[in-house]
Enzyme design. Sequence first.
Site, PDB file in Angstrom:
ATOM      1  N   ASP A  80      -9.722   2.749   2.392  1.00 46.00           N
ATOM      2  CA  ASP A  80      -9.657   2.100   3.711  1.00 46.00           C
ATOM      3  C   ASP A  80     -10.106   3.049   4.819  1.00 46.00           C
ATOM      4  O   ASP A  80     -10.663   2.600   5.831  1.00 46.00           O
ATOM      5  CB  ASP A  80      -8.216   1.674   4.024  1.00 46.00           C
ATOM      6  N   LYS A  84       0.817  -1.229   0.000  1.00 46.53           N
ATOM      7  CA  LYS A  84       0.000   0.000   0.000  1.00 46.53           C
ATOM      8  C   LYS A  84       0.843   1.268   0.000  1.00 46.53           C
ATOM      9  O   LYS A  84       0.394   2.309  -0.482  1.00 46.53           O
ATOM     10  CB  LYS A  84      -0.949   0.007   1.205  1.00 46.53           C
TER      11      LYS A  84
HETATM   12  P1  ATR Z   1      -0.475  -3.364   5.615  1.00 53.46           P
HETATM   13  O1  ATR Z   1      -0.541  -2.630   4.334  1.00 53.46           O
HETATM   14  O2  ATR Z   1      -1.531  -4.432   5.715  1.00 53.46           O
HETATM   15  O3  ATR Z   1      -0.466  -2.468   6.820  1.00 53.46           O
HETATM   16  P2  ATR Z   1       2.374  -3.660   5.876  1.00 53.46           P
HETATM   17  O4  ATR Z   1       2.562  -2.261   5.402  1.00 53.46           O
HETATM   18  O5  ATR Z   1       3.282  -4.724   5.354  1.00 53.46           O
HETATM   19  O6  ATR Z   1       0.909  -4.172   5.590  1.00 53.46           O
HETATM   20  O7  ATR Z   1       2.457  -3.637   7.490  1.00 53.46           O
HETATM   21  C1  ATR Z   1       2.402  -4.817   8.215  1.00 53.46           C
HETATM   22  C2  ATR Z   1       2.408  -4.485   9.703  1.00 53.46           C
HETATM   23  O8  ATR Z   1       2.332  -5.728  10.419  1.00 53.46           O
HETATM   24  C3  ATR Z   1       3.683  -3.799  10.195  1.00 53.46           C
HETATM   25  O9  ATR Z   1       3.355  -2.945  11.273  1.00 53.46           O
HETATM   26  C4  ATR Z   1       4.517  -4.979  10.697  1.00 53.46           C
HETATM   27  O10 ATR Z   1       5.469  -4.646  11.666  1.00 53.46           O
HETATM   28  P3  ATR Z   1       6.935  -4.087  11.225  1.00 53.46           P
HETATM   29  O11 ATR Z   1       6.753  -2.622  10.920  1.00 53.46           O
HETATM   30  O12 ATR Z   1       7.773  -4.341  12.410  1.00 53.46           O
HETATM   31  O13 ATR Z   1       7.332  -4.901  10.025  1.00 53.46           O
HETATM   32  C5  ATR Z   1       3.436  -5.819  11.312  1.00 53.46           C
HETATM   33  N1  ATR Z   1       3.805  -7.231  11.440  1.00 53.46           N
HETATM   34  C6  ATR Z   1       3.916  -8.142  10.448  1.00 53.46           C
HETATM   35  N2  ATR Z   1       4.216  -9.352  10.951  1.00 53.46           N
HETATM   36  C7  ATR Z   1       4.300  -9.210  12.307  1.00 53.46           C
HETATM   37  C8  ATR Z   1       4.572 -10.090  13.397  1.00 53.46           C
HETATM   38  N3  ATR Z   1       4.835 -11.387  13.194  1.00 53.46           N
HETATM   39  N4  ATR Z   1       4.553  -9.566  14.652  1.00 53.46           N
HETATM   40  C9  ATR Z   1       4.293  -8.268  14.875  1.00 53.46           C
HETATM   41  N5  ATR Z   1       4.021  -7.371  13.872  1.00 53.46           N
HETATM   42  C10 ATR Z   1       4.030  -7.843  12.620  1.00 53.46           C
END
Ligand code: ATR
Length: 282
Positions: free
Chosen positions: A115, A79
């Site tokens: 969204d 996104k």
């Molecule tokens: P989206 O567009 O759905 O928000 P994204 O931009 O990839 O997707 O963001 C994913 C979010 O999930 C991020 O906040 C990520 O944390 P990081 O900034 O540390 O990467 C979080 N996230 C993904 N997997 C995670 C996990 N296993 N535990 C905690 N946070 C997680």
Amino acid sequence: MVNVLSSDRLISGATRVVGILGDPVAHSRSPAMHNAAFAALGLDWVYVPFPVAATDVSAAVAAVRALGLAGVNVTVPHKQAVLAHCDALTPLARRVGAVNTIVNRGGRLLGDNTDVHGFAQTLRAARLRLRGRHAVVIGAGGAARAVLAALGAAGAARITLANRTAARARALAARRWCAPVRVAALAALADPATLADAALVVNTTSAALDGGDFPAVAYAATPAGCLFVDLLYGHPTAFLAGARRARRRAEDGGAMLLHQGARAFTLWTGRRAPLEVMRGAV
Ligand code: ATR
């Protein structure tokens, strides 16, 4: 429900194509939701899921233009990445810093964010009054940006933003939102003091898609009327299970999916979205 076209719907050169770019994308209910809406309105349109790796985002957006797609949705984790590849952004998408819907206007790709509307509708449907209250957002990705914008519009007095990667949360908090945003570590969610006055706790992370463990949350420390929302939908999450065990209201991302999709549908087709048909397909 299976994402197939009924046998009386044939693809032809006149069929308009839209879809969704993401990774993963196979779990998405958007194809079922939009294809049901096209069928209900007798529109010769089709919605297709496109798995796109992070290294291919630029090429995938260029393909929307080259192949003449009417538009696409964009989901995790692209996104923010697609922003730079759009020809123009709506003021909302620019302010939020994330695009979940691209509209192809004669070869010019307009990036928008539906969204924000989807999450605002989720709060409205839950009759949650946020004015003057504290909201907690978990995650700092593209979806969190839309949630922050909607919380500001709903009048939240302050927001706590907890994320695994502190630098990403700090960068997001530094943007201009309608309410002050304080950054916290995920570990702070286990501290009752963090949640003691929370009216809303929203999980925007894709942790459940990663199969990762969800951090400890002091669910029972929240006020009895606190609402827990997980933007994921379609399968139970540890986050919502924890909220329900503490006898708190818990909602998945179904309402947000529906309402962001309905607005995207109208942007692409110019038609009012058949909400009940789309709700039934989700
Ligand atoms: P989206 O567009 O759905 O928000 P994204 O931009 O990839 O997707 O963001 C994913 C979010 O999930 C991020 O906040 C990520 O944390 P990081 O900034 O540390 O990467 C979080 N996230 C993904 N997997 C995670 C996990 N296993 N535990 C905690 N946070 C997680």
